[in-house]
Motif scaffolding. Structure first.
Motif, short mmCIF file in Angstrom:
data_model
loop_
_atom_site.label_atom_id
_atom_site.label_comp_id
_atom_site.label_asym_id
_atom_site.label_seq_id
_atom_site.Cartn_x
_atom_site.Cartn_y
_atom_site.Cartn_z
N ARG A 139 19.84 -98.22 20.67
CA ARG A 139 18.57 -97.55 20.40
C ARG A 139 18.63 -96.07 20.77
N SER A 162 13.28 -100.92 9.87
CA SER A 162 12.24 -100.82 8.86
C SER A 162 12.40 -101.84 7.74
N ASN A 207 10.98 -109.47 15.19
CA ASN A 207 10.11 -108.86 16.20
C ASN A 207 9.38 -109.99 16.91
N PRO A 260 3.18 -103.39 21.86
CA PRO A 260 4.08 -102.59 22.71
C PRO A 260 3.95 -102.94 24.18
N VAL A 268 6.21 -105.76 24.98
CA VAL A 268 7.60 -105.30 25.03
C VAL A 268 7.89 -104.66 26.39
N TYR A 289 10.77 -99.91 15.09
CA TYR A 289 10.95 -100.75 16.28
C TYR A 289 12.36 -101.33 16.26
N GLY A 318 13.94 -103.60 18.86
CA GLY A 318 13.98 -104.41 20.06
C GLY A 318 15.31 -105.14 20.23
#
Length: 541
Positions: free
Chosen positions: A11, A139, A144, A149, A152, A376, A378
């Motif tokens: 990330r 994207s 997910n 958030p 997370v 995102y 994750g």
């Protein structure tokens, strides 16, 4: 690039770590039984409607719709986010070069723009460069497992940074990833079974058709090399040119095609722990051999610098410096070894910790901007691909013993790389249509395999293994440091790679290239060339 530290290092963008969609005719290829079932029904190539990612951008974006399950092309569809930079040489365009930045789980829509300037000029002139967020990632239709958030953040703070130290942290780590698996199984279990490398290879062949290329031109780095090898064996007749940089041994990734519970983790089978230990030793040696003006952590000699490093690691195990625990520091260390031009900053952070102060987070340069908002990313996205594809021990209780065994052969990096696989111990899904070999289908054109002699994630032995496993491949050796020749450049590598991608000319057997800029040194104008049998004792400075 290759995931590092459970699943989070990617990330940080292409500048640090890392790691490219559907068939109108899906071929099972050799190894049909290993591929996971009978031939798939035909699926239509996706349609790509390109438009600027943002107004005024040089990058164009599109969305492709592909089947979730290629055995049922009329069923559920998912979306793939795709990005393109047009060839810059008017009238000289050859076609499209597809790029996967590694991971697994590397978002191509983010990392291709960040890496674009590293592509050789001749390649940028002659090819449209296209990448994408693989299924399950970013994207695209993404894995997910959280609803907000805040969830997370709460999950991230429930586990130690880097890897766990001590019984209490090990229990917290195992519980956190067990909870992640539970959440993912509840959210979209069907998606988890259809994000394999083989599924993405089928997507890649569909994208090839969508841009109108009769055969595939491809550059994959790190995990992207495994994706490339999978494509080459599912669609061997469609390979025009394929460059694989910082290569994974496919037999190690698949546990030699065994579905039995493995004794070792994926990264232990690959030798990532030993590779990281070797480059760490080079980092400390070269740091100690220069002045503090060039390497802030230098203690005046290689041995003194190694001794200082060992004392620092022992001290951090007992006395963290603020949030900088031993686990977090080793994670930062392994990630910091990926890109040679970041070694100076890494040495500065170690010296700050040695002085008893926490490094300033602002000292780490931000990743380059991308032409759209960051998606995102994750931990569960990398885990879905990695754990579904690659066998790892299923008992969380064995990882402490595996860690100690890895530490005996690889020191601190061994602990890091052992725990990087532990999330798979409780992962709830296995790939429904995975591919586990064989790897020797004769391709329409030969493959170029590039390996770096000192690599903290995919050791040089992986490139040697890949070159032997593929039916027709040529190994090009990068005499240097870091993860991928793309992001640790050699003008010599670039020249060979450009010639190969443009007209198919392979480097001579045994060719080897020096890195342009060795660590802690004055940049050299270009890389040299060495030829021979390919067995190198080390980098020639």
């Amino acid at each position: 690039m290759l995931i590092s530290g459970p699943m989070a290092g990617r990330r940080r963008g292409a500048a640090v770590i890392t790691a490219v969609v559907t068939c109108s005719t899906v071929l099972a290829g050799p190894g049909l039984a290993a591929a996971g079932g009978p031939p798939s029904p035909a699926a239509s190539a996706p349609q790509l409607e390109w438009r600027p990612c943002v107004r005024g951008s040089a990058f164009d974006c599109a969305t492709a719709k592909v089947p979730l399950d290629y055995r049922n092309p009329g069923g559920r569809t998912i979306e793939l986010a795709v990005i393109k930079r047009k060839a810059t040489g008017p009238g000289r365009r050859i076609g499209t070069l597809f790029f996967n930045p590694g991971g697994p789980g590397g978002p191509g829509t983010v990392q291709m723009p960040q890496s674009y300037a590293f592509f050789p000029r001749e390649v940028r002139e002659r090819f449209d460069i296209v990448s994408w967020d693989p299924r399950g990632v970013g994207s695209s239709t993404a894995v997910n497992c959280f609803t907000s958030p805040g969830e997370v953040r709460a999950w991230l703070t429930s586990k130690p940074a880097g890897f766990p130290v001590g019984a209490r942290q090990r229990a917290a780590w195992i519980a956190a990833y067990k909870e992640l698996s539970r959440r993912c199984q509840q959210r979209d279990p069907e998606l988890l079974r259809h994000v394999s490398t083989a599924d993405t290879a089928r997507d890649l062949d569909g994208l090839r058709q969508a841009v109108g290329d009769p055969q595939l031109s491809y550059l994959g780095i790190s995990y992207g090399t495994y994706l490339g090898a999978t494509y080459a064996n599912l669609f061997p007749g469609k390979v025009r040119a394929m460059a694989l940089d910082s290569t994974i041994d496919p037999q190690a990734w698949t546990n030699h095609a065994s579905s039995a519970n493995p004794r070792l983790t994926t990264f232990q089978r690959m030798g990532a722990d030993r590779g990281a230990a070797a480059i760490l030793d080079q980092f400390l040696t070269r740091c100690g051999a220069t002045t503090t003006a060039r390497c802030a952590f230098s203690a005046g000699s290689p041995q003194a610098t190694r001794d200082t490093f060992d004392r620092l690691m022992r001290r951090l195990r007992e006395h963290p410096v603020g949030a900088w625990t031993y686990g977090r520091t080793v994670g930062d260390l392994v990630n910091g070894l990926y890109i040679v031009h970041g070694w100076t900053g890494l040495a500065g952070r170690l010296q700050t910790l040695w002085q008893g102060r926490a490094p300033d987070p602002s000292a780490v340069p931000p990743a380059p901007p991308v032409p759209h908002p960051d998606p995102y990313l994750g931990d569960e996205q990398a885990a879905a691909v990695f754990c579904g594809d690659s066998p790892n021990p299923r008992d969380p209780g064995v990882y402490h013993a595996l860690e100690e065994a890895s530490a005996l052969r690889a020191g601190d990096p061994g602990r890091f790389w052992t725990w990087a696989s532990e999330p798979c111990a409780t992962w709830p899904a296995v790939a429904a249509q995975g591919y586990r070999g064989p790897w020797n289908a004769p391709t329409a054109h030969p493959v170029l395999v590039i390996g770096t002699t000192y690599d903290p994630a995919t050791p040089y032995s992986g490139a040697q293994a890949m070159a032997k496993e593929l039916a027709h491949a040529r190994l090009l050796t990068h005499l240097g440091y870091g993860h991928t020749a793309l992001l640790n450049p050699s003008s010599c590598i670039n020249a060979y790679e450009s010639r190969y991608l443009i007209d198919g000319t392979l480097p001579p057997a045994g060719a080897a290239c020096r890195q342009d800029t060795p660590p802690f040194s004055v940049p050299r104008p270009n890389g040299g060339v060495a030829t021979g049998g390919g067995a190198m004792a080390g980098l020639v400075p």
